[in-house]
Design a protein around this motif. Structure first.
Motif, PDB file in Angstrom:
ATOM      1  N   LYS A  58      77.037 -33.814 -22.761  1.00 59.12           N
ATOM      2  CA  LYS A  58      76.636 -35.231 -22.865  1.00 59.12           C
ATOM      3  C   LYS A  58      77.088 -35.680 -24.202  1.00 59.12           C
ATOM      4  O   LYS A  58      77.551 -36.884 -24.159  1.00 59.12           O
ATOM      5  CB  LYS A  58      75.070 -35.166 -22.471  1.00 59.12           C
ATOM      6  CG  LYS A  58      74.622 -34.697 -21.447  1.00 59.12           C
ATOM      7  CD  LYS A  58      73.043 -34.669 -21.126  1.00 59.12           C
ATOM      8  CE  LYS A  58      72.592 -33.996 -19.831  1.00 59.12           C
ATOM      9  NZ  LYS A  58      73.227 -32.813 -19.637  1.00 59.12           N
ATOM     10  N   VAL A  59      76.986 -34.796 -25.203  1.00 57.15           N
ATOM     11  CA  VAL A  59      77.290 -35.133 -26.565  1.00 57.15           C
ATOM     12  C   VAL A  59      78.737 -35.285 -26.810  1.00 57.15           C
ATOM     13  O   VAL A  59      79.115 -36.368 -27.157  1.00 57.15           O
ATOM     14  CB  VAL A  59      76.687 -34.155 -27.682  1.00 57.15           C
ATOM     15  CG1 VAL A  59      77.295 -34.818 -28.891  1.00 57.15           C
ATOM     16  CG2 VAL A  59      75.223 -34.659 -27.510  1.00 57.15           C
ATOM     17  N   LEU A  60      79.519 -34.371 -26.217  1.00 58.13           N
ATOM     18  CA  LEU A  60      81.045 -34.262 -26.381  1.00 58.13           C
ATOM     19  C   LEU A  60      81.759 -34.817 -25.437  1.00 58.13           C
ATOM     20  O   LEU A  60      82.966 -35.207 -25.865  1.00 58.13           O
ATOM     21  CB  LEU A  60      81.281 -32.701 -26.393  1.00 58.13           C
ATOM     22  CG  LEU A  60      80.614 -31.811 -27.467  1.00 58.13           C
ATOM     23  CD1 LEU A  60      81.036 -30.404 -27.091  1.00 58.13           C
ATOM     24  CD2 LEU A  60      80.877 -32.283 -28.816  1.00 58.13           C
ATOM     25  N   VAL A  61      81.317 -35.101 -24.244  1.00 55.26           N
ATOM     26  CA  VAL A  61      82.296 -36.105 -23.176  1.00 55.26           C
ATOM     27  C   VAL A  61      81.386 -37.263 -22.799  1.00 55.26           C
ATOM     28  O   VAL A  61      82.155 -38.195 -22.748  1.00 55.26           O
ATOM     29  CB  VAL A  61      82.322 -35.037 -21.962  1.00 55.26           C
ATOM     30  CG1 VAL A  61      83.198 -35.531 -20.969  1.00 55.26           C
ATOM     31  CG2 VAL A  61      82.898 -33.594 -22.325  1.00 55.26           C
ATOM     32  N   ALA A  62      79.880 -37.032 -22.201  1.00 49.50           N
ATOM     33  CA  ALA A  62      79.621 -38.276 -21.757  1.00 49.50           C
ATOM     34  C   ALA A  62      79.468 -39.363 -22.890  1.00 49.50           C
ATOM     35  O   ALA A  62      79.586 -40.541 -22.461  1.00 49.50           O
ATOM     36  CB  ALA A  62      78.241 -37.915 -21.148  1.00 49.50           C
ATOM     37  N   THR A  83      78.786 -33.128 -16.051  1.00 51.82           N
ATOM     38  CA  THR A  83      77.546 -32.555 -15.903  1.00 51.82           C
ATOM     39  C   THR A  83      77.244 -32.085 -14.665  1.00 51.82           C
ATOM     40  O   THR A  83      76.799 -30.848 -14.738  1.00 51.82           O
ATOM     41  CB  THR A  83      76.284 -33.713 -16.154  1.00 51.82           C
ATOM     42  OG1 THR A  83      76.553 -34.019 -17.505  1.00 51.82           O
ATOM     43  CG2 THR A  83      74.781 -33.014 -16.077  1.00 51.82           C
ATOM     44  N   VAL A  84      77.328 -32.577 -13.482  1.00 51.75           N
ATOM     45  CA  VAL A  84      77.152 -31.946 -12.286  1.00 51.75           C
ATOM     46  C   VAL A  84      78.130 -30.967 -11.916  1.00 51.75           C
ATOM     47  O   VAL A  84      77.575 -29.878 -11.237  1.00 51.75           O
ATOM     48  CB  VAL A  84      77.205 -33.237 -11.242  1.00 51.75           C
ATOM     49  CG1 VAL A  84      76.922 -32.510  -9.895  1.00 51.75           C
ATOM     50  CG2 VAL A  84      76.189 -34.236 -11.770  1.00 51.75           C
ATOM     51  N   LEU A  85      79.498 -31.078 -11.884  1.00 54.84           N
ATOM     52  CA  LEU A  85      80.153 -30.292 -11.391  1.00 54.84           C
ATOM     53  C   LEU A  85      80.791 -29.198 -12.307  1.00 54.84           C
ATOM     54  O   LEU A  85      81.276 -28.140 -12.047  1.00 54.84           O
ATOM     55  CB  LEU A  85      81.608 -30.809 -10.764  1.00 54.84           C
ATOM     56  CG  LEU A  85      81.339 -32.085  -9.813  1.00 54.84           C
ATOM     57  CD1 LEU A  85      82.534 -32.427  -9.306  1.00 54.84           C
ATOM     58  CD2 LEU A  85      80.470 -31.353  -8.543  1.00 54.84           C
ATOM     59  N   HIS A  86      80.887 -29.422 -13.753  1.00 57.50           N
ATOM     60  CA  HIS A  86      81.331 -28.295 -14.604  1.00 57.50           C
ATOM     61  C   HIS A  86      79.982 -27.841 -15.533  1.00 57.50           C
ATOM     62  O   HIS A  86      80.000 -26.570 -15.566  1.00 57.50           O
ATOM     63  CB  HIS A  86      82.152 -29.159 -15.700  1.00 57.50           C
ATOM     64  CG  HIS A  86      82.987 -28.133 -16.662  1.00 57.50           C
ATOM     65  ND1 HIS A  86      82.530 -27.661 -17.879  1.00 57.50           N
ATOM     66  CD2 HIS A  86      84.269 -27.756 -16.705  1.00 57.50           C
ATOM     67  CE1 HIS A  86      83.103 -26.898 -18.258  1.00 57.50           C
ATOM     68  NE2 HIS A  86      84.052 -27.053 -17.881  1.00 57.50           N
ATOM     69  N   GLY A  87      79.149 -28.675 -16.026  1.00 58.03           N
ATOM     70  CA  GLY A  87      78.031 -28.063 -16.885  1.00 58.03           C
ATOM     71  C   GLY A  87      78.253 -27.646 -18.133  1.00 58.03           C
ATOM     72  O   GLY A  87      79.262 -27.962 -18.756  1.00 58.03           O
ATOM     73  N   TYR A  88      77.410 -26.431 -18.265  1.00 62.24           N
ATOM     74  CA  TYR A  88      77.607 -25.659 -19.576  1.00 62.24           C
ATOM     75  C   TYR A  88      78.519 -24.418 -19.533  1.00 62.24           C
ATOM     76  O   TYR A  88      78.208 -23.730 -18.372  1.00 62.24           O
ATOM     77  CB  TYR A  88      76.139 -25.589 -19.914  1.00 62.24           C
ATOM     78  CG  TYR A  88      76.158 -24.851 -21.282  1.00 62.24           C
ATOM     79  CD1 TYR A  88      76.100 -25.423 -22.621  1.00 62.24           C
ATOM     80  CD2 TYR A  88      76.340 -23.333 -21.632  1.00 62.24           C
ATOM     81  CE1 TYR A  88      75.959 -24.733 -23.692  1.00 62.24           C
ATOM     82  CE2 TYR A  88      76.160 -22.807 -22.829  1.00 62.24           C
ATOM     83  CZ  TYR A  88      76.238 -23.495 -24.205  1.00 62.24           C
ATOM     84  OH  TYR A  88      75.985 -22.754 -25.032  1.00 62.24           O
ATOM     85  N   PRO A  89      79.316 -24.132 -20.614  1.00 64.17           N
ATOM     86  CA  PRO A  89      79.652 -24.719 -21.648  1.00 64.17           C
ATOM     87  C   PRO A  89      80.451 -25.977 -21.602  1.00 64.17           C
ATOM     88  O   PRO A  89      81.369 -25.766 -20.641  1.00 64.17           O
ATOM     89  CB  PRO A  89      80.009 -23.839 -22.576  1.00 64.17           C
ATOM     90  CG  PRO A  89      80.664 -22.773 -21.748  1.00 64.17           C
ATOM     91  CD  PRO A  89      79.779 -22.860 -20.552  1.00 64.17           C
ATOM     92  N   PRO A  90      80.528 -26.863 -22.263  1.00 62.30           N
ATOM     93  CA  PRO A  90      81.532 -27.937 -22.070  1.00 62.30           C
ATOM     94  C   PRO A  90      83.038 -27.274 -22.465  1.00 62.30           C
ATOM     95  O   PRO A  90      83.110 -26.300 -23.153  1.00 62.30           O
ATOM     96  CB  PRO A  90      81.200 -29.076 -23.091  1.00 62.30           C
ATOM     97  CG  PRO A  90      80.411 -28.218 -24.004  1.00 62.30           C
ATOM     98  CD  PRO A  90      79.813 -27.295 -23.428  1.00 62.30           C
ATOM     99  N   SER A  91      83.951 -27.784 -21.919  1.00 56.57           N
ATOM    100  CA  SER A  91      85.467 -27.441 -22.420  1.00 56.57           C
ATOM    101  C   SER A  91      86.474 -28.609 -22.469  1.00 56.57           C
ATOM    102  O   SER A  91      86.139 -29.686 -21.763  1.00 56.57           O
ATOM    103  CB  SER A  91      86.020 -26.410 -21.208  1.00 56.57           C
ATOM    104  OG  SER A  91      86.174 -27.082 -19.881  1.00 56.57           O
ATOM    105  N   ALA A  92      87.459 -28.244 -23.262  1.00 54.82           N
ATOM    106  CA  ALA A  92      88.391 -29.343 -23.189  1.00 54.82           C
ATOM    107  C   ALA A  92      89.164 -29.739 -22.008  1.00 54.82           C
ATOM    108  O   ALA A  92      89.301 -30.876 -21.573  1.00 54.82           O
ATOM    109  CB  ALA A  92      89.499 -28.842 -24.230  1.00 54.82           C
ATOM    110  N   GLY A  93      89.255 -28.790 -21.124  1.00 52.02           N
ATOM    111  CA  GLY A  93      89.844 -28.852 -19.804  1.00 52.02           C
ATOM    112  C   GLY A  93      89.137 -29.669 -18.843  1.00 52.02           C
ATOM    113  O   GLY A  93      89.728 -30.755 -18.096  1.00 52.02           O
ATOM    114  N   GLY A  94      87.748 -29.587 -18.715  1.00 49.66           N
ATOM    115  CA  GLY A  94      87.014 -30.275 -17.974  1.00 49.66           C
ATOM    116  C   GLY A  94      86.965 -31.819 -18.743  1.00 49.66           C
ATOM    117  O   GLY A  94      86.779 -32.663 -17.742  1.00 49.66           O
TER     118      GLY A  94
END
Length: 579
Positions: free
Chosen positions: A68-72, A115-126
């Motif tokens: 949420k912090v890094l992408v959203a 958030t819904v399809l990738h979740g934790y941990p965030p990635s550059a690819g996502g």
């Protein structure tokens, strides 16, 4: 507000904000200026509200807010900046603000999907895949809505979307399965335990059983559900011969909560092969743990246990005294087990009710008519249990509670989810509003037996897409991966090991480590203050963080998984390995 509630609120606000931005874009296309501005203003407020929930989640733990912090947040801020600046500069045809407003909606959608399809941990690819989706959708919208699009802008948008898509796909490609847990064969035969003093034979097969007055197609041990109750006394050597009559997908026996040698654990592909029709397997181990346990198949366990391949194992310290009753709760084809039972008990008789939850979801138990003590949980005696009156207990999937009381002259009844399952006479009472016992504060406390910890692991439970099969599946994940791609946890014999288990998903996960009981250290940062709580099954609810510890004193390769068996089947399973 709990962290679980914050997770739900954050998701709801994100959905609302996305819908408002997209609605504003649609209103702008229809040239409804007033509605467009109201929807855009509401979307900005929703974005601000989400900023508050993200900050609150980040304070609860980085695991809850990372993507949420890094992408959203960057995507949402970009949407507000583009749409807001365009609206402020639009004095003529409001339709010119449609694409910027839609861009903000697409940005919100992309952030939500991460958030819904990738979740934790965030990635550059996502993140790059989300950017590709946002840019691509915006380019298409511009092409459709602008009759004279700029060729240079269109080409730049398409090129950016394609570059982000290709890079994101490459970065999110799974590098391959985790190391196999049985690359060196199955564990050796267990240490010599002596000649058997208690012998049982369990034959697995399809059967028709009567439940609640109706016939149900089941899988059963010895033609009955539950299977035969296995009773032993401390010091016995148990020998159980498992035979498979006609269960095509194979069966095994896992001794749930009983810390047997690894070779006896019954996990197909890890400690043995599944027993196929016409085959048999002999389990032998010493009964050295007093308490209430159960057994079930671990081959295709979600289906096998649900259809009836389970039973109770009880190890007593000596001859039974008083009334000793097992209550294995199960749901078979939508029908509850066991059937209600009533027996007369003389006043003053000691009674022990052994409650076993063999379902994949939590059940609520309440004893009415007498003060009761929780003498043991998961087979382990509690220290200084005190009498409880009008108090319910929640037992997680796979868990066991031993309730003890002295029979009064008046009737007593046990209710499970409001249904009477055991009684000594007629009892009319509503237990729905009774408070629920918190086992972390029950009984008399004692110091943690270790002053140092050798290994620390964190398991973050979530949902996400898994691409290992022929088709993608929406898996239950641990640290962003699903079985069989979750790396095993490696420990050394004698290590004191801690697990931090974080649930950022919207559902309960009953956690179960094979071969070991774990000592609960804390929940949500608050130390356990009651009796030392040694568990093998415990519910990690949405937003909760549990810290547990154990000594690595039972070498082998052990399953470590969610005991909602559908979740385990959908990926939430890994292994603990001794080096």
């Amino acid at each position: 507000m709990t962290v679980g509630s914050l997770l739900v609120a954050d998701l709801a606000i994100a959905l609302l904000g996305t819908a408002l931005w997209l609605g504003g874009g649609a209103a702008a296309v229809a040239r409804r200026r007033r509605l467009t501005r109201w929807l855009a203003a509401a979307a900005v407020l929703a974005t601000a509200a989400r900023a508050i929930t993200i900050i609150a989640l980040a304070r609860a733990g980085w695991w809850f807010a990372a993507e949420k912090v890094l992408v959203a947040a960057p995507l949402s801020l970009a949407g507000v900046a583009v749409a807001g600046s365009r609206l402020l500069r639009t004095s003529g045809d409001i339709r010119s603000a449609a694409v910027p407003l839609l861009f903000a909606g697409y940005a919100g959608s992309g952030a939500l999907l991460v958030t819904v399809l990738h979740g934790y941990p965030p990635s550059a690819g996502g993140a790059l895949l989300a950017v590709a989706g946002v840019v691509g959708a915006t380019a298409v919208s511009r092409r459709v809505l602008d009759p004279r699009p700029s060729p240079a802008v269109s080409r730049a948008g398409v090129a950016l979307a394609v570059a982000a898509l290709l890079t994101g796909t490459a970065l999110t490609a799974v590098p391959g399965a985790a190391p196999g847990v049985h690359d060196h064969g199955y564990p050796p035969e267990s240490r010599t335990v002596g000649e058997p003093t208690r012998q049982f034979t369990l034959t697995a097969g399809t059967a028709t059983v009567n439940v609640g007055g109706g016939d149900v197609a089941a899988w059963a041990f010895n033609g009955q559900v539950p299977g035969p109750e296995l009773i032993a006394t401390v010091g016995d050597v148990l020998e159980v011969t498992l035979r498979n009559r006609d269960i095509a997908r194979g069966v095994t026996l896992h001794w749930h909560g009983y810390d047997v040698p690894n070779r006896q654990d019954g996990v197909p592909g890890v400690t043995q092969d599944a027993v196929l029709p016409g085959q048999e397997f002999v389990y032998r181990f010493r009964a050295d743990q007093v308490g209430t346990y159960w057994y079930h198949t671990h081959a295709v366990s979600d289906i096998g246990v649900r259809k009836g391949l389970y039973g109770v194992l009880v190890v007593r310290p000596g001859p039974a005294t008083g009334v000793d009753v097992t209550v294995p709760v199960h749901t078979l084809a939508g029908r509850p087990l066991p059937a209600p039972r009533t027996e007369r008990v003389q006043a003053g008789t000691p009674v022990r009710l052994r409650l076993v939850n063999t379902d994949s979801t939590t059940h609520r138990y309440a004893l009415a008519g007498a003060p009761v003590r929780v003498a043991a949980i998961d087979g382990m005696d509690l220290r200084g249990p005190t009498p409880l009156v009008d108090t319910a207990v929640l037992i997680p999937a796979g868990g066991r509670y031993d309730l003890v009381f002295t029979a009064p002259a008046t009737p007593v009844a046990l209710f499970v989810d409001g249904r009477e399952v055991y009684a000594t006479g007629p009892v009319s009472v509503n237990t729905d509003r009774w408070p629920v016992l918190d086992p972390l504060t029950y009984g008399t406390g004692a110091p943690v037996p270790w002053s140092r910890f050798d290994e620390r692991f964190t398991l973050v439970l979530d949902r996400g897409l898994d691409f290992q099969g022929l088709l993608p599946r929406y898996a239950h994940t641990v640290n962003g991966a699903a079985h069989p791609d979750i790396p095993p946890q490696v420990v050394r014999s004698g290590d004191v090991v801690t697990f931090r288990i974080v649930n950022r998903s919207p559902v309960v996960h009953p956690w179960h480590l094979h071969g070991h009981h774990v000592l609960v250290l804390s929940r949500d940062g608050r130390p356990a203050t009651g009796s030392p709580l040694w568990l093998d099954s415990f519910d990690v609810r949405p937003g909760e963080i549990w810290e547990v510890a154990f000594r690595a004193d039972n070498p082998g390769v052990w399953a470590n998984h969610c005991h909602n068996l559908a979740h385990a089947d959908a990926g939430m399973a890994l292994h603990l390995m001794y080096s």
